[in-house]
Design an enzyme around this catalytic site. Structure first.
Site, PDB file in Angstrom:
ATOM      1  CG  PHE A 115      -2.596   5.279  13.687  1.00 48.02           C
ATOM      2  CD1 PHE A 115      -1.698   4.870  15.157  1.00 48.02           C
ATOM      3  CD2 PHE A 115      -2.409   6.631  13.486  1.00 48.02           C
ATOM      4  CE1 PHE A 115      -1.013   5.623  15.673  1.00 48.02           C
ATOM      5  CE2 PHE A 115      -1.416   7.233  14.246  1.00 48.02           C
ATOM      6  CZ  PHE A 115      -0.847   6.971  15.474  1.00 48.02           C
ATOM      7  CG  ASN A 119      -0.189  -0.098   2.615  1.00 48.05           C
ATOM      8  OD1 ASN A 119       0.512   1.032   2.827  1.00 48.05           O
ATOM      9  ND2 ASN A 119      -0.427  -1.223   3.094  1.00 48.05           N
ATOM     10  CE  LYS A 142      -8.713  -4.579  15.161  1.00 47.16           C
ATOM     11  NZ  LYS A 142      -7.796  -4.548  13.754  1.00 47.16           N
ATOM     12  CG  ASP A 198      -6.509  -5.923   6.477  1.00 43.68           C
ATOM     13  OD1 ASP A 198      -5.652  -5.572   7.622  1.00 43.68           O
ATOM     14  OD2 ASP A 198      -7.307  -5.025   6.064  1.00 43.68           O
ATOM     15  CE  LYS A 203      -8.397  -0.578  13.155  1.00 44.16           C
ATOM     16  NZ  LYS A 203      -7.759   0.026  12.194  1.00 44.16           N
TER      17      LYS A 203
END
Ligand SMILES: Cc1cc2nc3c(=O)[nH]c(=O)nc-3n(C[C@H](O)[C@H](O)[C@H](O)COP(=O)(O)O)c2cc1C
Length: 408
Positions: A325, A212, A343, A281, A339
Site C-alpha cells: 500500500f 500516525n 520491493k 519508518d 515501490k
C-alpha cells in the site's frame, strides 16, 4: 451483482431509527438489481418514513400491522417468512436486536424473524453509547453465534450530534452482504492470507510514543472480506479501536519491530499478503525507562530507521502474492511504481491521502491498484468493505496461478 440478485426474494425489515429513510435507497437498489422486495416496518419505523415511499419503491404493499391481514386466507408473518430468501433488518435498532436475541415475537417483524428459515441479516444503527452498551454487544455476539449476519455500523457523525461508531453501514456494503450470502463466494478457500493493519507506536518513554493516525479500518476490512470468502486469515495489527473481524486470527503488536517479527514468522506459510499497516519508518534511538522530564527548553530526538517489512517480504518472496500500500501526498503513481520495483511487489494500492474520501481514518477509500507490468486499475470511492472486496476481486483475476497453490 445483477445476475446474483435477479429474482431473489428479499424481505426488508425497517425499525424505528433515524436511519430508516436510508432503507428506501436499499429497496431501490435491490429493485434495480432485479431482486423482488417486500417491506415490513415496525410501528415505530412508520414514525420515521412513510410506508407509501417503500410501497412505491418495492411495488408491493408494506406490512406493519400484525392483525391486519392483506388476504383473509393468509397469515402475513407466516407467508412472508416462507416467501423470503433472505430477510435484512435495515436499520436495526438496539430494541429489535435485544428482542430477537431473547426470543420475543411481539409484532409483525419479530414474529416473521422468529418464523423464517431464511438467513437474517442485521445492519444496526444507533447512538454510539447505545451501540457500545455491553448489553447490546452481548446480544449481537449471541446472535452472531447463532448464525445471524451483522453488517457492522460505520463510524462518523451521528444524527444526535455524537461522533463515533453507530452510523448505518453504507448501503453498498449492506447490498454486498446480501449478495455475498447468495453467492457464498468461497474463492479463497484453502488460501492463507496475511494482513497487516493499523499504526505502530515507537516509544520514547513509558508514556510517549511516535505514531500516525491510521485507524486500521482498511486492513480489518480486507481481513474480514478474505475470511468471508473462505480464506484462513492472520491479522497482525497495531493498536486500533476496532472489534476483531469474524473468523480471523488476530496478532496484536505495538512497535514496528514487533510487527516485523510476527510478520516474518507467519509469512512462509501464507499465499497472499496485504500489507496495509502504516508502519513507522523511524523509532527513537534511545528509550528512556522513566518518563522524560521537561527540564530543558530543547529536547533533541535522534531517530533510527526501522526495518522495511515490505522490502524484506519482497526479498524473501517465494511464490507468495505481495500487495503493498502506498499512501502518498504527491507523485502518487510515480512513487507507487518505484515501490513495486524496489520491493519486488506484485501489486500496490496507491492512494492520494490528500483527496477527500481516501484518508487514513474514514470509512471510505478510493485508489489505483497497480500491477507489476504497470496496469492501473481504478477502484472508485467505496465503503472500505466494498473497496476490500473489489481489490481482492482484481488481485484474484490477475493471479490464476493462485488456484494451484491452494493448500500447498
Ligand atoms: C428521533 C429518534 C431517533 C431514534 N433513533 C434510534 C436509532 O437510531 N437506533 C435505535 O436503536 N433506536 C433509536 N430510537 C429509539 C427507538 O425508536 C426505540 O427504541 C423504539 O422502541 C424502537 O422500536 P422498534 O425496534 O420496534 O422499531 C430513536 C428514537 C427517536 C425518538
Amino acid at each position: 451483482m445483477e445476475a446474483v440478485l435477479k429474482e431473489k426474494k428479499v424481505v426488508i425489515g425497517i425499525t424505528g431509527g433515524i436511519a430508516a429513510y436510508k432503507a428506501a435507497e436499499l429497496v431501490s437498489s435491490l429493485m434495480k438489481h432485479g431482486a423482488r422486495a417486500k417491506v415490513i416496518m415496525t410501528k415505530n419505523a412508520t414514525e420515521f418514513i412513510s410506508p407509501l415511499t417503500l410501497e412505491t419503491l418495492s411495488g408491493n404493499p408494506v406490512y406493519y400491522d400484525m392483525f391486519s391481514r392483506t388476504s383473509p386466507w393468509e397469515i402475513d408473518h407466516i407467508s412472508l417468512a416462507k416467501w423470503a430468501d433472505v430477510l435484512a433488518v435495515v436499520p436495526a435498532t438496539a430494541n429489535i436486536i435485544g428482542k430477537v436475541c431473547h426470543g420475543i415475537a411481539d409484532d409483525l417483524l419479530t414474529t416473521t424473524i422468529m418464523a423464517t428459515q431464511a438467513q437474517v441479516i442485521f445492519a444496526p444503527a444507533m447512538n454510539t453509547n447505545m451501540y457500545k452498551n455491553p448489553i447490546v454487544q452481548e446480544n449481537i455476539e449471541a446472535l452472531k453465534k447463532k448464525g445471524y449476519i451483522f453488517v457492522s455500523p460505520a463510524e462518523g457523525r451521528l444524527a444526535c450530534g455524537d461522533v463515533g461508531e453507530g452510523k448505518l453501514a453504507a448501503i453498498e456494503d449492506i447490498l454486498r452482504a446480501i449478495t455475498d450470502y447468495f453467492v457464498r463466494k468461497q474463492d479463497l478457500k484453502g488460501i492463507r492470507v496475511l494482513v497487516t493493519a493499523g499504526p505502530t507506536r515507537e516509544y520514547l518513554d513509558p508514556v510517549r510514543f511516535i505514531s500516525n493516525p491510521s485507524s486500521g479500518k482498511m486492513g480489518f476490512a480486507i481481513a474480514a472480506a478474505c475470511a468471508s470468502r473462505g480464506a484462513e486469515v492472520e491479522l497482525v495489527t497495531g493498536p486500533v479501536r476496532l472489534s476483531p473481524p469474524e473468523g480471523v486470527n488476530m496478532h496484536p503488536v505495538e512497535t514496528a519491530l514487533e510487527m516485523y517479527e510476527r510478520v516474518m514468522k507467519l509469512y512462509p506459510s501464507c499465499h497472499i499478503v496485504f500489507k496495509s499497516a502504516a508502519v513507522s519508518d523511524y523509532r527513537p534511538q534511545a528509550y528512556h525507562e522513566q518518563k522524560i522530564k521537561k527540564d530543558s527548553d530543547r529536547l533533541v530526538l535522534t531517530l533510527v530507521k526501522n526495518p522495511d517489512i515490505l522490502k524484506e517480504l519482497g526479498r524473501r518472496k517465494k511464490d507468495q502474492i505481495l500487495v503493498g500500500f502506498a499512501a502518498e501526498t504527491h507523485n502518487v503513481l510515480e512513487n507507487a511504481m518505484k515501490k513495486i520495483r524496489e520491493k519486488n511487489l506484485d501489486f500496490i494500492l496507491a492512494n492520494d491521502v490528500t483527496q477527500s474520501g481516501a484518508g487514513f481514518m474514514g470509512d471510505t477509500n478510493k485508489g489505483d491498484l497497480i500491477t507489476r507490468v504497470g496496469e492501473i486499475i481504478e477502484i472508485p470511492l467505496l465503503g472500505k468493505n466494498e473497496f476490500a472486496h473489489r481489490m481482492i476481486d482484481e488481485v484474484l483475476k490477475r493471479s490464476p496461478h493462485l488456484a494451484i497453490r491452494k493448500n500447498c
